[in-house]
Design an enzyme around this catalytic site. Structure first.
Site, PDB file in Angstrom:
ATOM      1  N   THR A   1      -4.154 -17.825   7.263  1.00 13.81           N
ATOM      2  CA  THR A   1      -5.463 -18.467   7.363  1.00 13.81           C
ATOM      3  C   THR A   1      -5.390 -19.895   6.822  1.00 13.81           C
ATOM      4  O   THR A   1      -4.879 -20.119   5.733  1.00 13.81           O
ATOM      5  CB  THR A   1      -6.508 -17.637   6.579  1.00 13.81           C
ATOM      6  OG1 THR A   1      -6.676 -16.400   7.258  1.00 13.81           O
ATOM      7  CG2 THR A   1      -7.835 -18.348   6.469  1.00 13.81           C
TER       8      THR A   1
ATOM      9  N   HIS B   1      -4.818  -6.623  12.551  1.00 17.99           N
ATOM     10  CA  HIS B   1      -4.694  -6.840  11.112  1.00 17.99           C
ATOM     11  C   HIS B   1      -5.115  -5.559  10.396  1.00 17.99           C
ATOM     12  O   HIS B   1      -6.300  -5.308  10.186  1.00 17.99           O
ATOM     13  CB  HIS B   1      -5.576  -8.020  10.700  1.00 17.99           C
ATOM     14  CG  HIS B   1      -5.233  -8.584   9.359  1.00 17.99           C
ATOM     15  ND1 HIS B   1      -4.492  -7.900   8.425  1.00 17.99           N
ATOM     16  CD2 HIS B   1      -5.536  -9.787   8.783  1.00 17.99           C
ATOM     17  CE1 HIS B   1      -4.346  -8.659   7.336  1.00 17.99           C
ATOM     18  NE2 HIS B   1      -4.975  -9.798   7.537  1.00 17.99           N
TER      19      HIS B   1
ATOM     20  N   ASN C   1      -7.548  -7.507  -2.318  1.00 15.34           N
ATOM     21  CA  ASN C   1      -8.934  -7.241  -1.942  1.00 15.34           C
ATOM     22  C   ASN C   1      -9.386  -5.839  -2.289  1.00 15.34           C
ATOM     23  O   ASN C   1     -10.315  -5.301  -1.698  1.00 15.34           O
ATOM     24  CB  ASN C   1      -9.162  -7.543  -0.450  1.00 15.34           C
ATOM     25  CG  ASN C   1      -8.948  -9.017  -0.141  1.00 15.34           C
ATOM     26  OD1 ASN C   1      -9.324  -9.880  -0.924  1.00 15.34           O
ATOM     27  ND2 ASN C   1      -8.333  -9.303   0.993  1.00 15.34           N
TER      28      ASN C   1
ATOM     29  N   ASN D   1      -3.814  -5.954   3.853  1.00 11.88           N
ATOM     30  CA  ASN D   1      -4.443  -6.860   2.883  1.00 11.88           C
ATOM     31  C   ASN D   1      -5.906  -6.567   2.591  1.00 11.88           C
ATOM     32  O   ASN D   1      -6.683  -7.458   2.265  1.00 11.88           O
ATOM     33  CB  ASN D   1      -4.295  -8.322   3.337  1.00 11.88           C
ATOM     34  CG  ASN D   1      -2.845  -8.744   3.408  1.00 11.88           C
ATOM     35  OD1 ASN D   1      -1.960  -7.972   3.077  1.00 11.88           O
ATOM     36  ND2 ASN D   1      -2.595  -9.960   3.842  1.00 11.88           N
TER      37      ASN D   1
ATOM     38  N   TYR E   1      -8.459  -5.412   4.479  1.00 12.84           N
ATOM     39  CA  TYR E   1      -9.531  -5.624   5.457  1.00 12.84           C
ATOM     40  C   TYR E   1      -9.919  -4.289   6.114  1.00 12.84           C
ATOM     41  O   TYR E   1      -9.487  -3.235   5.687  1.00 12.84           O
ATOM     42  CB  TYR E   1      -9.132  -6.722   6.436  1.00 12.84           C
ATOM     43  CG  TYR E   1      -8.891  -8.034   5.720  1.00 12.84           C
ATOM     44  CD1 TYR E   1      -9.929  -8.663   5.029  1.00 12.84           C
ATOM     45  CD2 TYR E   1      -7.625  -8.627   5.678  1.00 12.84           C
ATOM     46  CE1 TYR E   1      -9.711  -9.849   4.326  1.00 12.84           C
ATOM     47  CE2 TYR E   1      -7.408  -9.811   4.977  1.00 12.84           C
ATOM     48  CZ  TYR E   1      -8.443 -10.422   4.297  1.00 12.84           C
ATOM     49  OH  TYR E   1      -8.239 -11.585   3.594  1.00 12.84           O
TER      50      TYR E   1
END
Length: 370
Positions: free
Chosen positions: A28, A183, A243, A186, A188
């Site tokens: 990102t 994805h 996260n 991480n 999400y």
């Protein structure tokens, strides 16, 4: 290195032939144009400069309005977004490169300011404690805020999100991408369903390992039905606690996920190793178990240098290796690896947001502009 350098042997990836085993993984950079979260000509230059990678995976691109976690990240769900991505794929293809779009739903890792005032959604109504995201506070400096408490997706809403993934995969091919990466890493949304610590559901999507894998399975089936499994890769991060997602038994969970992805026939599995200081070490036995469970192309990323990458390829548990941060400051990283030239370091202050500085202005090894 000699011509027998494993990093420079070609590789078949479904219908594609990759010219080397070097991957530019998704990163990102928060430079999408506003309003509309649109890819830009500057982004096209950035990816075009790095098209010598065997495979580029784009930065995460949100599949719908609720999928967005951070200010200034691109989307792939409106016609304008699809058209804007075309300039990126054309720039990469003009240099002979291959690029997949990373499809992204952040789930709970967001704030109402980034999703039109709505409440974030997740597998369960559990907040990602201590996790911050940035919102557009009207300046070029991102304002960091604590993520909001999500609500649990209903079964009907899960089906709608699966359809968003399906449409985003179709949009990616329309935009000229060679394939897509889901994805699932991480912390999400896919990861929020997978990991036992973030999934407290008592229906068909929670509880047992089979149930926690169900959302991943349905998303993979939907995008594979739409564009073909030979154009679909999946990124997972077995040991990361980013996260706030933690699994009670990651080796069991992710070996089962790898086996499932092999059965579904996706073209690659991309493993993001935990790569911060004092991160948990990924055991060799675990990597070998993933290799046994999944027959397709295996990509690893996480603080690799060329020497470690070659060792991974020679050992056989990896087929390709991603170099994330090195690609930021080294648009000609592939040439530097081949010629054994030193690598430049990136400027951390310009990673997220801004313009060309720290994005497209890193020079080649000879000092010339990229």
């Amino acid at each position: 290195m000699s011509h027998s350098d494993p990093l420079f042997s070609p590789l078949a990836l479904g219908p594609l032939t990759l010219r080397n085993r070097i991957v530019m993984p998704p990163m990102t950079r928060s430079r999408a144009a506003q309003p509309g979260d649109l890819a830009t000509a500057l982004m096209a230059s950035y990816y075009g400069q790095r098209a010598s990678a065997g495979l580029i995976v784009s930065e995460g691109t949100q599949i719908g309005p609720l999928a967005k976690g951070y200010a200034w990240t691109p989307g792939i769900y409106t016609q304008a977004q699809v058209a804007a991505w075309r300039q990126v794929t054309e720039a990469v293809h003009a240099q002979g490169g291959i690029i997949f779009a990373q499809l992204w739903h952040v789930g709970r890792v967001t704030h109402p300011d980034n999703i039109g005032g709505a409440q974030p959604v997740s597998a369960s109504a559990l907040q990602a404690d201590g996790v911050k995201v940035f919102v557009d506070n009207g300046s070029q400096a991102p304002g960091f805020v604590q993520t909001a408490l999500p609500r649990a997706l209903s079964v009907a809403e899960i089906a709608q999100v699966v359809e968003e993934y399906r449409q985003a995969a179709r949009n990616a091919l329309t935009a000229g991408f060679d394939g897509i990466e889901l994805h699932g890493a991480n912390g999400y949304l896919i990861n929020q369903f997978l990991d036992s610590g973030s999934n407290r559901r008592s229906d068909a999507y929670g509880g047992s390992l089979e149930n926690r894998l169900r959302f991943l399975k349905e998303v993979v089936q939907a995008v594979s039905d739409e564009i073909g499994p030979e154009r679909v890769g999946v990124r997972l991060a077995p040991l990361t606690t980013l996260n706030g997602t933690v699994d009670a038994n990651p080796e069991e969970t992710y070996t089962a996920a790898a086996r499932l992805l092999g059965e579904l026939g996706v073209v690659y599995l991309h493993i993001a190793e935990a790569d911060w200081d004092d991160a948990p070490e990924m055991r060799l036995a675990f990597k070998q178990a993933l290799r046994q469970a999944y027959p397709g192309v295996l990509i690893y990323a996480g603080k690799y240098d060329a020497q470690r990458a070659r060792a991974a390829l020679d050992a056989g548990w990896a087929d390709m290796v991603g170099f994330g941060r090195p690609f930021i400051a080294n648009p000609d990283l592939v040439a530097r690896i081949r010629a054994e030239l030193p690598w430049a370091s990136h400027d951390a202050a310009t990673l997220f947001g801004g313009g060309a500085k720290g994005f497209t202005d890193y020079p080649l090894a000879d000092g010339k502009p990229a």
